[in-house]
Design a protein around this motif. Structure first.
Motif, PDB file in Angstrom:
ATOM      1  N   TYR A 106       0.815  -1.216   0.000  1.00  8.19           N
ATOM      2  CA  TYR A 106       0.000   0.000   0.000  1.00  8.19           C
ATOM      3  C   TYR A 106       0.853   1.273   0.000  1.00  8.19           C
ATOM      4  N   ALA A 107       2.155   1.096  -0.284  1.00 11.20           N
ATOM      5  CA  ALA A 107       3.077   2.239  -0.386  1.00 11.20           C
ATOM      6  C   ALA A 107       2.920   3.169   0.812  1.00 11.20           C
ATOM      7  N   PHE A 108       3.005   2.583   2.003  1.00 15.94           N
ATOM      8  CA  PHE A 108       2.800   3.344   3.239  1.00 15.94           C
ATOM      9  C   PHE A 108       4.148   3.846   3.736  1.00 15.94           C
ATOM     10  N   HIS A 109       4.327   5.151   3.762  1.00 19.64           N
ATOM     11  CA  HIS A 109       5.624   5.731   4.094  1.00 19.64           C
ATOM     12  C   HIS A 109       5.563   6.699   5.281  1.00 19.64           C
ATOM     13  N   THR A 110       4.442   6.735   5.981  1.00 21.18           N
ATOM     14  CA  THR A 110       4.333   7.608   7.147  1.00 21.18           C
ATOM     15  C   THR A 110       5.379   7.213   8.188  1.00 21.18           C
ATOM     16  N   SER A 111       5.996   8.201   8.804  1.00 24.03           N
ATOM     17  CA  SER A 111       7.074   7.939   9.761  1.00 24.03           C
ATOM     18  C   SER A 111       6.532   7.465  11.116  1.00 24.03           C
ATOM     19  N   TYR A 112       7.124   6.406  11.634  1.00 25.31           N
ATOM     20  CA  TYR A 112       6.784   5.888  12.962  1.00 25.31           C
ATOM     21  C   TYR A 112       7.947   5.017  13.432  1.00 25.31           C
ATOM     22  N   GLN A 113       7.935   4.676  14.693  1.00 22.06           N
ATOM     23  CA  GLN A 113       8.923   3.768  15.266  1.00 22.06           C
ATOM     24  C   GLN A 113       8.193   2.551  15.802  1.00 22.06           C
ATOM     25  N   ILE A 114       8.888   1.430  15.891  1.00 24.34           N
ATOM     26  CA  ILE A 114       8.195   0.181  16.187  1.00 24.34           C
ATOM     27  C   ILE A 114       8.859  -0.574  17.336  1.00 24.34           C
ATOM     28  N   CYS A 115       8.030  -1.223  18.140  1.00 21.41           N
ATOM     29  CA  CYS A 115       8.524  -2.149  19.151  1.00 21.41           C
ATOM     30  C   CYS A 115       7.493  -3.263  19.294  1.00 21.41           C
ATOM     31  N   TYR A 116       7.843  -4.299  20.027  1.00 21.55           N
ATOM     32  CA  TYR A 116       6.970  -5.463  20.114  1.00 21.55           C
ATOM     33  C   TYR A 116       6.138  -5.470  21.390  1.00 21.55           C
ATOM     34  N   GLY A 117       4.944  -6.038  21.264  1.00 20.30           N
ATOM     35  CA  GLY A 117       4.022  -6.094  22.379  1.00 20.30           C
ATOM     36  C   GLY A 117       4.324  -7.216  23.352  1.00 20.30           C
ATOM     37  N   GLY A 118       3.535  -7.236  24.436  1.00 17.76           N
ATOM     38  CA  GLY A 118       3.679  -8.254  25.458  1.00 17.76           C
ATOM     39  C   GLY A 118       2.462  -9.158  25.503  1.00 17.76           C
ATOM     40  N   ALA A 119       2.327  -9.873  26.614  1.00 16.15           N
ATOM     41  CA  ALA A 119       1.255 -10.865  26.747  1.00 16.15           C
ATOM     42  C   ALA A 119      -0.108 -10.234  27.023  1.00 16.15           C
ATOM     43  N   SER A 120      -0.139  -8.959  27.361  1.00 15.79           N
ATOM     44  CA  SER A 120      -1.392  -8.261  27.661  1.00 15.79           C
ATOM     45  C   SER A 120      -1.282  -6.828  27.179  1.00 15.79           C
ATOM     46  N   ARG A 121      -2.395  -6.120  27.196  1.00 18.83           N
ATOM     47  CA  ARG A 121      -2.373  -4.709  26.802  1.00 18.83           C
ATOM     48  C   ARG A 121      -1.451  -3.914  27.719  1.00 18.83           C
ATOM     49  N   PHE A 122      -1.547  -4.173  29.024  1.00 18.69           N
ATOM     50  CA  PHE A 122      -0.694  -3.496  29.993  1.00 18.69           C
ATOM     51  C   PHE A 122       0.776  -3.684  29.639  1.00 18.69           C
ATOM     52  N   GLN A 123       1.163  -4.928  29.339  1.00 20.56           N
ATOM     53  CA  GLN A 123       2.556  -5.213  29.032  1.00 20.56           C
ATOM     54  C   GLN A 123       2.976  -4.581  27.704  1.00 20.56           C
ATOM     55  N   SER A 124       2.048  -4.514  26.758  1.00 27.01           N
ATOM     56  CA  SER A 124       2.370  -3.881  25.477  1.00 27.01           C
ATOM     57  C   SER A 124       2.606  -2.384  25.641  1.00 27.01           C
ATOM     58  N   VAL A 125       1.748  -1.729  26.421  1.00 27.71           N
ATOM     59  CA  VAL A 125       1.944  -0.299  26.679  1.00 27.71           C
ATOM     60  C   VAL A 125       3.250  -0.081  27.428  1.00 27.71           C
TER      61      VAL A 125
END
Length: 231
Positions: free
Chosen positions: A69-88
């Motif tokens: 989809y030629a998506f080029h918007t700038s962002y940074q990435i990290c990986y989630g955890g076992a729950s929403r709390f852990q992902s945040v």
């Protein structure tokens, strides 16, 4: 000048959608829902550093979607955890590792499956987050009658006292960091509940009924209707 951040939580499996593909990767208006969500923050006049939290197992699929989809918007990435709390918490750790946080900095958290959040709402929430109002959550009042209890026993509740909470929820960075030092509890269903455990200084900001969360398949049709009729 204060720094603004948003942690977009996109590591969920979307089990209620009855699909093997998590809802944030499904198409809305000919592109993945997650791309709509990211773009709303990129376009908003808050200059937020966008931290995308995804499941590690979906990294390759997301990369392919970005190419397709030629998506080029700038962002940074990290990986989630076992729950929403852990992902945040993982998103927060990423910020702490890569940025020096100062008084006045603001951290927001947004559900990946709320692609219709308006730029105006985003801007107003970040502008409203100040030392005297360090925790701002958008919410709308219920338009339905509400009952509290179980299937066998319940009682009516004054709907004027019932608020339906949305995201992004935004917080003064030092308060947010302190709150996420707590151990996870089952009652932590959103970031407001995490903050509330240690502080009662939550402020409700009028939300937007169009800022729906894509949860069921029919929600995609509703979101498409809103897009077709201008947000």
């Amino acid at each position: 000048m204060s720094q603004h951040f948003v942690i977009i939580v996109a590591a969920g499996s979307g089990s209620r959608m009855s699909s093997d593909l998590p809802k944030q990767y499904m198409l809305l208006d000919a592109k993945p829902i997650l791309m709509h969500t990211i773009d709303q923050f990129a376009k908003a006049n808050v200059q937020a550093n966008i931290i995308l939290v995804i499941s590690e197992s979906m990294q390759a699929f997301w990369d392919e979607q970005c190419k397709e989809y030629a998506f080029h918007t700038s962002y940074q990435i990290c990986y989630g955890g076992a729950s929403r709390f852990q992902s945040v918490k993982n998103g927060l750790r990423y910020i702490q590792k890569n940025y020096e946080l100062s008084p006045g900095d603001v951290i927001g958290v947004h559900d990946a499956a709320r692609p219709l959040v308006s730029q105006t709402l985003i801007e107003n929430l970040y502008q409203s987050c100040k030392p005297e109002n360090p925790a701002i959550i958008p919410a709308v009042q219920s338009s339905n009658s509400v009952r509290l209890g179980s299937l066998k026993e319940s009682k009516a509740v004054d709907r004027d006292q019932v608020w339906l909470v949305q995201t992004p929820q935004v917080f003064e960075a030092s308060l947010f960091q302190e709150a996420y030092k707590q151990e996870e509890e089952s009652t932590f269903t959103d970031d407001a509940s995490v903050i509330e455990k240690m502080s009662n200084g939550l402020t409700i900001y009028p939300g937007d009924h169009k800022n729906i969360k894509i949860t069921f398949k029919e929600d995609i049709a509703i979101a498409q209707y809103y897009l077709n009729n201008t947000i």
